[in-house]
Design a protein around this motif. Structure first.
Motif, short mmCIF file in Angstrom:
data_model
loop_
_atom_site.label_atom_id
_atom_site.label_comp_id
_atom_site.label_asym_id
_atom_site.label_seq_id
_atom_site.Cartn_x
_atom_site.Cartn_y
_atom_site.Cartn_z
N LEU A 109 0.84 -1.21 0.00
CA LEU A 109 0.00 0.00 0.00
C LEU A 109 0.87 1.25 0.00
O LEU A 109 0.57 2.23 -0.68
CB LEU A 109 -0.94 0.02 1.20
CG LEU A 109 -2.21 -0.80 1.08
CD1 LEU A 109 -2.96 -0.80 2.41
CD2 LEU A 109 -3.09 -0.30 -0.03
N CYS A 110 1.95 1.21 0.78
CA CYS A 110 2.90 2.35 0.75
C CYS A 110 3.45 2.55 -0.65
O CYS A 110 3.54 3.68 -1.13
CB CYS A 110 4.05 2.11 1.73
SG CYS A 110 3.59 2.17 3.45
N ASP A 111 3.82 1.44 -1.30
CA ASP A 111 4.35 1.53 -2.67
C ASP A 111 3.32 2.15 -3.61
O ASP A 111 3.63 3.01 -4.43
CB ASP A 111 4.74 0.15 -3.20
CG ASP A 111 5.93 -0.47 -2.48
OD1 ASP A 111 6.65 0.25 -1.75
OD2 ASP A 111 6.14 -1.69 -2.64
N MET A 112 2.07 1.69 -3.51
CA MET A 112 1.03 2.20 -4.42
C MET A 112 0.72 3.67 -4.14
O MET A 112 0.66 4.47 -5.06
CB MET A 112 -0.24 1.37 -4.30
CG MET A 112 -0.14 0.01 -4.95
SD MET A 112 -1.69 -0.86 -4.93
CE MET A 112 -2.52 -0.10 -6.31
N LEU A 113 0.53 4.01 -2.88
CA LEU A 113 0.19 5.39 -2.55
C LEU A 113 1.36 6.33 -2.78
O LEU A 113 1.17 7.51 -3.06
CB LEU A 113 -0.29 5.49 -1.10
CG LEU A 113 -1.62 4.83 -0.81
CD1 LEU A 113 -1.90 4.81 0.69
CD2 LEU A 113 -2.75 5.52 -1.55
N GLY A 114 2.56 5.79 -2.67
CA GLY A 114 3.76 6.61 -2.85
C GLY A 114 4.26 6.67 -4.28
O GLY A 114 5.28 7.26 -4.55
#
Length: 192
Positions: A109-114
């Protein structure tokens, strides 16, 4: 979104169990390893050959979307629900802190949102636009009532959210006290 089994014939019981096992392992692997995890590794952890994974999810993106996009859509649904809150400041800060808290526990999720690896939220995509609009709506209402400093833009808030995710992940990895969202929210409030 994700894989399209809605129009396909129903899966046999064993195929359904295999698909659920792949999704369960993918959720765990993506949360810990992020979007760099491979199909081969997910198949290995699930105890299947890679062909079993491909039968249910023809691409890595299809699997990642099946696991992750629903979570992001829940963030958006929460934002839409808060858009008419009687306390816009509380709604804005609560939503921001909730997204940071939940996403920081999941590397993918961090990867996607970032804007990280592979099926990240790409500028111009519907999901990227929806996420930016959710931030803008909550921010504008909170600024109108004086709960958030007036100079901040939605892009500023998105950047602060991304920074919080990185800091929270690092703090959690060293078992430190995690307060980044609280500190950033304090910084978004008007001075004085």
């Amino acid at each position: 979104m994700g894989d399209d089994h809605s129009s396909a014939r129903p899966l046999r019981a064993d195929a359904r169990r295999h698909r659920e096992r792949v999704l369960q392992i993918a959720r765990e692997a993506l949360a810990g390893d992020g979007l760099t995890i491979s199909f081969d590794e997910i198949a290995r952890r699930a105890g299947f050959g890679v062909g079993t994974v491909y039968r249910h999810f023809p691409t890595e993106e299809a699997l990642f979307e099946a696991v992750l996009l629903g979570r992001i859509e829940r963030f958006l649904a929460d934002a839409r629900g808060l858009a008419t809150s009687e306390d816009p400041g509380r709604a804005f800060f609560g939503w921001f802190a909730k997204v940071v808290d939940e996403a920081a526990a999941n590397q993918a999720l961090c990867d996607m949102l970032g804007g990280g690896h592979r099926p990240a939220l790409r500028p111009g995509s519907t999901l990227e636009d929806d996420f930016a609009a959710a931030i803008d709506r909550l921010l504008a209402r909170a600024q109108r009532v004086g709960a958030v400093r007036p100079g901040l833009t939605g892009q500023d808030v998105a950047d602060l959210l991304r920074g919080c995710l990185v800091a929270e992940r690092r703090a959690r990895s060293r078992h430190g006290t995690v307060r980044m969202a609280e500190v950033v929210c304090d910084g978004m409030r008007p001075p004085g």
